[in-house]
Design an enzyme around this catalytic site. Structure first.
Site, PDB file in Angstrom:
ATOM      1  N   ASP A 243       1.806  10.764  -4.712  1.00 14.81           N
ATOM      2  CA  ASP A 243       1.501  11.254  -6.052  1.00 14.81           C
ATOM      3  C   ASP A 243       2.457  12.384  -6.408  1.00 14.81           C
ATOM      4  O   ASP A 243       2.989  13.057  -5.529  1.00 14.81           O
ATOM      5  CB  ASP A 243       0.068  11.793  -6.101  1.00 14.81           C
ATOM      6  N   TYR A 310      -2.507  11.587   6.201  1.00 13.96           N
ATOM      7  CA  TYR A 310      -2.621  12.508   5.072  1.00 13.96           C
ATOM      8  C   TYR A 310      -3.402  13.749   5.457  1.00 13.96           C
ATOM      9  O   TYR A 310      -4.252  13.707   6.345  1.00 13.96           O
ATOM     10  CB  TYR A 310      -3.408  11.857   3.916  1.00 13.96           C
ATOM     11  N   TYR A 381      -6.049   4.788  -1.607  1.00 16.93           N
ATOM     12  CA  TYR A 381      -5.927   5.992  -2.421  1.00 16.93           C
ATOM     13  C   TYR A 381      -6.866   7.060  -1.858  1.00 16.93           C
ATOM     14  O   TYR A 381      -8.080   6.872  -1.834  1.00 16.93           O
ATOM     15  CB  TYR A 381      -6.289   5.696  -3.877  1.00 16.93           C
TER      16      TYR A 381
END
Ligand SMILES: [Zn+2]
Ligand SMILES: [Zn+2]
Length: 432
Positions: A243, A310, A381
């Site tokens: 992003d 992440y 996501y």
């Protein structure tokens, strides 16, 4: 003559019934015997026929040849034209192609048909012309102290000789560089993002730049490369994208930078890497730059499914205790059903994907704040894994905790998996 083998029978018929130069006669038998030019083949057959018949060998001047009409006399000229068509462009590999006039192609086809010549024993005129011009081109380059070789798969330049129009149409193939980038700041898109108001045409909103963001990872990497390679344009192919507001840390994200119509291909990649990093002033960093070919684009794009690691900073609507968090996170491991998030639904097809969470853990860093680390399948996501996206992602951290949660900061820590392009990176420091 009774014992004459089929080869000589066939050559005799061609010699007596057709008007062919030695080269075009020889090309009908091009795949028979090696170390000979087609001209030598044709001449040899004619000599044998003459000896068997006790006469002089026939001679047909190329200009009178029913197939080539003396075309090969112009090979030097075509080589010169080909070279001129790519003047100013560095290349190390090339491929010559010929667009032959219809009448030549048909004359050849008809000849093969009349004499039952199998394509596996003969060579099309086009192919010989490509080779002859290619040889001469190589010679011209050598005279300039340059070296180049034919590459059928990934040539730097393709030279199409259009015989009818008398022109060479050059194609300058792109230069491809593989590497990994780290994005150290937030608010930087991976590629150029067209202005929302004008869609890239330029308007007062974007200060007539046509861009929503003044720069991108792509532009920061490409600028120094464009200057060195003197290209006409560029494209960045990433192994997925983070992003805009997420950083890309760890070893970085694999990418291939494509430079269109480069004038220079011999680049000092170590130096270029240093320059990119210096000029990016800490916004991005690249490393492991290496020369690759077109295939690398597909390899890198195919890495989108690779596991990613992440780190997310999460904010909860009300206080959460560590054991509560641990319990919810442990239940997130496994399959997640994720419908295309609302925030990307305008540019992505609306569908439900199943993605895996392999590992997840977190630590409360405040009453209503935690930092979590997730290893997940590519394409999941993370923001929605936390928020639930109004029930579009299930399960989600919000759902399992019964407390609305959202990601306030996201970093990609690693893109896992082997990259075949990195295995041979060390031997690949020079353009091929
Ligand atoms: Zn001929
Ligand atoms: Zn605009």
């Amino acid at each position: 003559m009774k014992a004459m083998i089929p080869l000589l029978e066939s050559a005799k018929a061609l010699d007596e019934q057709e008007r062919l130069c030695d080269r075009c006669l020889g090309r009908c038998f091009a795949r028979l015997g090696t170390g000979l030019t087609n001209e030598e083949r044709g001449r040899a057959l004619r000599v044998v026929l003459a000896m068997l018949q006790g006469r002089e060998p026939r001679r047909v001047p190329p200009e009178e040849c029913a197939v080539c009409r003396g075309l090969f006399r112009s090979a030097d000229e075509w080589a010169g034209r080909a070279l001129k068509s790519v003047e100013g462009y560095e290349f190390h590999t090339y491929l010559v192609g010929t667009r032959v006039p219809l009448e030549i192609e048909e004359a050849e086809k008809a000849l093969w048909k009349r004499h039952g010549i199998a394509p596996k024993q003969a060579e099309p005129l086009k192919q010989e012309f490509n080779r002859e011009v290619g040889k001469r081109l190589r010679g011209l380059l050598l005279k300039q102290g340059r070296e180049a070789r034919v590459d059928w798969e990934h040539p730097d330049v393709v030279l199409l000789l259009d015989l009818e129009r008398g022109v060479v149409e050059p194609t300058i193939n792109p230069l491809y560089l593989y590497g990994r980038y780290r994005k150290l700041v937030r608010g930087l898109p991976q590629t150029k993002w067209p202005c929302r108001h004008c869609r890239g045409r330029g308007c007062p909103e974007c200060d007539y730049t046509g861009k929503q963001y003044p720069e991108s990872v792509e532009e920061l990497i490409a600028r120094p490369v464009m200057e060195a390679a003197q290209g006409a344009g560029h494209a960045l192919h990433g192994a997925g994208r983070e992003d805009i507001d997420a950083r890309m840390l760890g070893r970085g994200r694999p990418f291939v930078l494509e430079i269109e119509r480069p004038r220079r291909r011999s680049l000092n990649l170590k130096e270029l890497e240093r320059e990119i990093n210096e000029r990016a002033q800490g916004k991005i960093e690249v490393h492991g730059l290496t020369f690759v070919d077109r295939r690398a684009v597909e390899i890198v794009k195919g890495m989108e499914d690779k596991r990613k690691v992440y780190r997310a900073r999460v904010e909860f609507e009300r206080p959460v205790a560590q054991p509560e968090l641990d319990e919810a996170l442990s239940r997130l491991v496994g399959e997640v059903q994720q419908r295309t998030p609302q925030r990307v639904s305008h540019r992505r097809a609306d569908l439900i994907r199943t993605r895996q969470v392999f590992e997840i853990q977190g630590e409360m860093t405040g009453e209503r704040e935690a930092v979590i680390e997730v290893t997940a399948e590519g394409g999941l996501y993370i923001k929605e894994l936390v928020s639930g996206d109004e029930g579009r992602t299930r399960p989600s951290l919000s759902e399992l905790l019964g407390v609305p949660a959202r990601v306030t900061e996201l970093d990609v820590l690693d893109v896992l998996g082997e990259v075949p392009l990195e295995a041979d990176a060390d031997e690949n420091k020079e353009p091929s």
